[in-house]
Design a protein around this motif. Structure first.
Motif: not given
Length: 300
Positions: A33-60
């Motif tokens: 999420t951080l990598y794509y966020l800093l690359k300004k690729d917000y689509t991929r960043a958002a996908f990985w972030y949504g998956l991380s919260v699904h995997f375990k809720i704390y990254p919310i």
């Protein structure tokens, strides 16, 4: 490489992995999420972030920090004229929010269809009312143990979120532009103030420490003529505290001895030490503005 090694060859990282904890996978998803966020690729960043919260809720807990960081006015921050309300509903911020939310909802819907309400309760709803009277480093542990069978214990468990989220929200709004530092203090506070604390939770903030050490005096400022002495000292003290707690846990879990009151004092000590260490890290940190990948010239 030294910072990477701190994470990769860390005994806590290794031990938690060998016993089957999956928290390193969550760290990887946050890294992506951080990598794509800093690359300004917000689509991929958002996908990985949504998956991380699904995997375990704390990254919310990072949601509003990521939101504020996207499209933040770096020049205005440098000039001291920044406002969190500027570009508050920018296209990139909305894109990141919508895609990450849809990713999370989509995965939740898939697994709800497979496993039903049990999945929804165990993965999400359970955390709001969770009470744990075993294997718990939390400063709330003894109170939860004493109130375990009382109806008011559920209310107490919910109220425990108030100090925790107060610290996290304050940190996020104050330091969102120093992305890694904000995430470290948020995660550390989330763990220390949580009503349930187990050893695998330490991986959540240990995984972010290497990013922060680059701009922090606990590593960069010399003490007694050597750099890194303060940071290494903090970590060693942290490690030495763990066997003290584990010893008393062994007495309860394996020998059936009633040492709940002793664990209570150990937990208070654990809480105080972590708050003090957090204060040292904050005091020694050189606040910086996290730049996107590709915007920093070599040698600067």
């Amino acid at each position: 490489w030294l910072y990477v090694s701190f994470w990769l060859f860390n005994p806590v990282t290794i031990i938690m992995s060998t016993r089957g904890s999956n928290d390193n996978i969550i760290a990887m998803l946050v890294y992506l999420t951080l990598y794509y966020l800093l690359k300004k690729d917000y689509t991929r960043a958002a996908f990985w972030y949504g998956l991380s919260v699904h995997f375990k809720i704390y990254p919310i807990i990072y949601s509003f920090v990521f939101y504020l960081f996207i499209d933040s006015d770096k020049k205005a921050i440098i000039d001291g004229k920044s406002s969190i309300f500027k570009n508050f509903f920018s296209a990139n911020r909305l894109k990141f929010t919508i895609i990450s939310a849809l990713t999370f909802i989509g995965f939740t819907a898939i697994f709800y269809a497979i496993y039903g309400y049990e999945f929804l309760y165990e993965s999400l709803l359970y955390h709001f009312i969770r009470k744990d009277n075993r294997h718990n480093y939390s400063v709330y542990f003894y109170t939860i143990y004493q109130m375990y069978d009382r109806p008011s214990s559920t209310t107490f468990a919910i109220l425990a979120f108030v100090p925790q989220w107060s610290v996290m929200l304050t940190t996020g709004f104050l330091f969102y532009y120093d992305l890694f530092f904000a995430m470290l203090i948020q995660t550390w506070a989330f763990v220390v103030f949580n009503k349930v604390v187990t050893e695998q939770y330490f991986l959540w903030y240990l995984s972010i420490i290497p990013f922060v050490c680059i701009n922090n005096g606990i590593i960069q400022k010399p003490f007694l003529g050597f750099k890194g002495v303060v940071g290494i000292g903090i970590y060693i003290i942290h490690l030495l505290c763990l066997p003290i707690w584990s010893y008393h846990s062994f007495l309860i879990e394996h020998l059936g001895q009633n040492v709940f009151d002793k664990i209570n004092f150990v937990n208070y000590g654990f809480f105080i030490i972590n708050i003090l260490f957090m204060g040292v890290v904050i005091k020694n940190h050189q606040l910086t503005i996290t730049k996107e990948i590709g915007t920093v010239k070599k040698g600067t």
